[in-house]
Design an enzyme around this catalytic site. Structure first.
Site, PDB file in Angstrom:
ATOM      1  N   PHE A  97       2.268  -1.396   8.967  1.00 23.61           N
ATOM      2  CA  PHE A  97       2.607  -1.604  10.379  1.00 23.61           C
ATOM      3  C   PHE A  97       2.479  -3.098  10.662  1.00 23.61           C
ATOM      4  O   PHE A  97       1.513  -3.729  10.210  1.00 23.61           O
ATOM      5  CB  PHE A  97       1.637  -0.845  11.289  1.00 23.61           C
ATOM      6  N   ALA A  98       3.409  -3.629  11.403  1.00 23.63           N
ATOM      7  CA  ALA A  98       3.395  -5.066  11.691  1.00 23.63           C
ATOM      8  C   ALA A  98       2.076  -5.490  12.331  1.00 23.63           C
ATOM      9  O   ALA A  98       1.616  -6.615  12.145  1.00 23.63           O
ATOM     10  CB  ALA A  98       4.564  -5.433  12.599  1.00 23.63           C
ATOM     11  N   SER A 122      -5.563  -4.024   1.255  1.00 21.30           N
ATOM     12  CA  SER A 122      -6.022  -5.413   1.134  1.00 21.30           C
ATOM     13  C   SER A 122      -4.921  -6.348   1.610  1.00 21.30           C
ATOM     14  O   SER A 122      -4.278  -7.017   0.800  1.00 21.30           O
ATOM     15  CB  SER A 122      -6.330  -5.736  -0.333  1.00 21.30           C
ATOM     16  N   GLU A 123      -4.716  -6.406   2.898  1.00 23.40           N
ATOM     17  CA  GLU A 123      -3.576  -7.185   3.399  1.00 23.40           C
ATOM     18  C   GLU A 123      -3.660  -8.659   3.033  1.00 23.40           C
ATOM     19  O   GLU A 123      -2.641  -9.302   2.765  1.00 23.40           O
ATOM     20  CB  GLU A 123      -3.440  -7.011   4.914  1.00 23.40           C
ATOM     21  N   GLU A 128       0.844  -1.200   0.000  1.00 21.91           N
ATOM     22  CA  GLU A 128       0.000   0.000   0.000  1.00 21.91           C
ATOM     23  C   GLU A 128       0.877   1.247   0.000  1.00 21.91           C
ATOM     24  O   GLU A 128       1.698   1.425   0.910  1.00 21.91           O
ATOM     25  CB  GLU A 128      -0.899  -0.003   1.249  1.00 21.91           C
ATOM     26  N   HIS A 187      -0.606   0.122  16.845  1.00 27.59           N
ATOM     27  CA  HIS A 187       0.454   0.445  15.892  1.00 27.59           C
ATOM     28  C   HIS A 187       1.844   0.293  16.503  1.00 27.59           C
ATOM     29  O   HIS A 187       2.795   0.891  16.017  1.00 27.59           O
ATOM     30  CB  HIS A 187       0.306   1.882  15.372  1.00 27.59           C
TER      31      HIS A 187
END
Ligand code: TPP
Lengths: 308, 326
Positions: free
Chosen positions: B84-85, B60-61, B30, B130
């Site tokens: 972000f993890a 859209s992970e 993204e 986050h």
């Protein structure tokens, strides 16, 4: 279609003999979808499917005996006995895997289409999934991404009217699932999924679109599973008469009747082909039963790629 | 001789060098392309390599990770970014159920050279959704390699090593280290995964730490040195595979172990390391090992709270001093 039907008959039998572990999800009644679509593909094209995927994997050309071998947990099974009924895969024929997570393979199928576009192989990627899967997030993400990137992908809903034990109407606010394509700017095509010739025609159009670089298609194939959801389900929730109505429209009977009516083959010839297929499937099962189980040490293999 | 840059800049440098080295490598995520990344860590790649190889995706992970998996099966070497993890939670199925075990389930019919980059960790005031040290979520899933670089040269070499690796690699970049500077040597290449860096040697105690805790541990070791306590500091750099030998070798000299981690104890790499060392090398210990960990709470927002949550240099010094005086 007979290969698939008889394979599934045999699986039922092997399961009752306790030779197949866990569960199985049979696709009897849905054979025309797998065969119609896969017959429209060429070498190099790829396919992903669900735990109800024996039919699609066989339709891609996976060897019948090694498919049995996998269900039986044999070392010579397609996946060395590590996959089982729900995870049949044969990459050598483009069957990139059956998936036991509802909708989990749709993003993967998009990736295979991405590889085709990026490497310019011309390959088309097909994903089969159920009506229930159209309510999963991964479905929406996959169609959207495939459309925005104009990928050579085909999404095939095998609408068998049930998600496990729930009828479609109880879980899904639209009746024509192909309509969902509109949200993703791609064609949504409805087809009688028990008519193998019609399915193949629709699939050919979708393949041509994909290869021409015009992007993905959503196909809704209307069909019915003649068995329960899985081995533990007798299907008691089905309204009286529903199953009979669909058996009257059985895809295999319909095709053989049509072939005889058209005079392409005589009834005896059709019967002879049927008997030959049955014999071949039974032979394949017997071969697979005789194969050994994997050595316990084999469980450590293929967690990681070997160093090259 | 080399080039000095910061941790954020070296991300783009490593990606650029791998994209240049191998046309099979593509990069998706993204806002990674035209915008240069949410953290500006991928600036310039899109201009240089074009939108066929550096691709912006929708939010859209699941599709991002899934597309990387499918493309890898078919011979591409994708790098995917999950901004972000923490957002790995959104595509946990793709990572845990698809990526990690596809090779195994098919008994080796395919390799999955997928690298997933994620901005990890606490300390920046991003609060609970986050800031998680998310690497621990994945320790219980065989089939994934896990990389946690702390320095500029490590990030450079390990990123290149990860992209060349034929297995799935989760690559955690710590966002609280973005400004850390370092040097990439001329001609530097890929680093192998699974080899620890012995940052500093001392005979009294072994401290094992990753990412920002490595930097805090080095600071703590310097303070302890001024009191006459000499510490070895080991940065494993990858959690899977883990360089157990480097830790055991050091224990042969020091006989004392402190593990410092950013995450809570339960189910963490530090807890696993302590367990492995105690069960495998009990004879090497003169005292019970210490695990310095974050609190068993989500990461809080306010500066005072987040500072207290993360193991501080003071705490590392105190715990180590206590252990050495035992
Ligand atoms: C993510 C996920 N949720 C739930 C299940 C349990 N489950 C297995 S099959 C199934 C029904 C799926 O229905 P559908 O997509 O219509 O496919 P069909 O079985 O009818 O072919 C469910 C809910 C699962 N395997 N994965």
């Amino acid at each position: 279609m007979w290969t698939i039907r008889f394979f599934e008959d045999e699986v039922k039998e092997l399961f009752t003999r306790n030779l197949v572990r866990g569960s199985t999800h049979l696709c009897q009644g849905q054979e025309a979808v797998a065969v119609g679509v896969c017959r429209a593909l060429s070498a190099g094209d790829t396919m992903t499917c669900t735990y109800r995927g024996h039919g699609a994997v066989l339709a891609m050309g996976a060897p019948v005996d090694r498919s049995f071998g996998e269900l039986l947990g044999r070392a010579q099974g397609l996946c060395g006995g590590k996959g089982g009924s729900m995870h049949l895969a044969d990459l050598s024929v483009g069957a990139l895997g059956s998936n036991a997570i509802v909708g989990g393979h749709l993003p993967t199928s998009v990736g295979a289409a991405l590889a085709s576009q990026y490497l310019r192989t011309g390959a088309v990627s097909v994903a089969f999934f159920g009506d229930g899967a159209t309510n999963i997030g991964a479905f929406h993400e996959s169609l959207n991404l495939a459309s925005i990137w104009k990928l050579p992908a085909i999404f095939v809903i095998e609408n068998n009217h049930y998600g496990e034990y729930s009828p479609l109407e109880a879980t899904t606010p639209v009746t024509r699932l192909a309509d969902r394509a509109a949200s993703y700017g791609m064609p949504g095509v409805y087809v009688d999924g028990n008519d193998v010739v019609a399915v193949r025609a629709v699939a050919r159009d979708a393949v041509a679109r994909a290869r021409a670089g015009d992007g993905p298609t959503l196909v809704e194939a209307d069909t019915y599973r003649q068995q329960g959801h899985s081995r533990s389900d007798p299907g008691a929730y089905r309204p009286d008469g529903e199953l009979d109505g669909w058996i009257a429209r059985d895809p295999i009977t319909r095709l053989s009747d049509a072939v005889v009516a058209a005079g392409t083959l005589g009834a005896e010839q059709v019967g002879a082909i049927r008997d030959e297929v049955l014999r071949d499937v039974k032979d394949a099962a017997e071969r697979a039963i005789a194969w050994p189980q994997p050595e316990p040490e084999a469980r450590f293999a293929n967690v990681w790629a070997e160093r090259s | 001789m080399g080039e000095t840059m910061n941790y954020r800049q070296v991300i783009a440098r490593a990606l650029a060098d791998e994209l240049a080295a191998d046309p099979k490598v593509i990069f998706i995520g993204e806002d990674v392309g035209a915008a240069g990344g949410a953290f500006k860590s991928t600036v310039g790649l899109h201009e240089r390599f074009g939108s066929d190889r550096v691709r912006d995706t929708p939010i859209s992970e699941q599709a991002i990770v899934g597309a990387a998996i499918g493309a890898a099966m078919m011979g591409v070497r994708p790098v995917a970014e999950i901004m972000f993890a923490d957002f790995a939670g959104v595509c946990f199925d793709q990572i845990a159920n698809q990526l990690a075990k596809f090779r195994y389930m098919t008994d080796g019919q395919a390799r999955l050279p997928v690298t997933i980059r994620m901005a990890n960790g606490a300390g920046g005031g991003f609060a609970a959704q986050h800031s998680q040290p998310a690497e621990n979520w994945f320790l219980n899933i065989p089939g994934l390699k896990i990389v946690v670089p702390a320095t500029v040269p490590d990030l450079y070499g390990l990123m290149r090593g990860a992209i060349r690796d034929d297995d799935p690699v989760l690559f955690f970049e710590h966002k609280n280290l973005f400004a850390v500077k370092g040097e990439v040597e001329d001609g530097a290449g890929p680093l192998p995964l699974g080899v620890a860096d012995v940052v500093r040697r001392g005979a009294d105690v072994t401290i094992v730490a990753t990412q920002q805790m490595r930097h805090r541990s080095v600071e703590a070791a310097e303070r302890l040195a001024s009191e006459g306590v000499e510490a070895t500091v080991i940065d494993p750099r990858t959690l899977v595979p883990f360089d157990d030998d480097a830790v055991a070798d050091s224990l042969r000299t020091t006989s004392r172990l402190v593990v410092v981690q950013e995450a809570p104890q339960a189910g963490s790499w530090g807890a696993s390391l302590v367990a492995r060392m105690v069960t495998g090398h009990f004879d090497l210990f003169d005292a019970a090992p210490v695990l310095v960990a974050a609190d068993d709470t989500p990461v809080p927002y306010a500066g005072t709270l987040e500072d207290a949550w993360l193991p501080s240099v003071d705490r590392i010094v105190t715990e180590t001093r206590k252990l050495v005086s035992y």
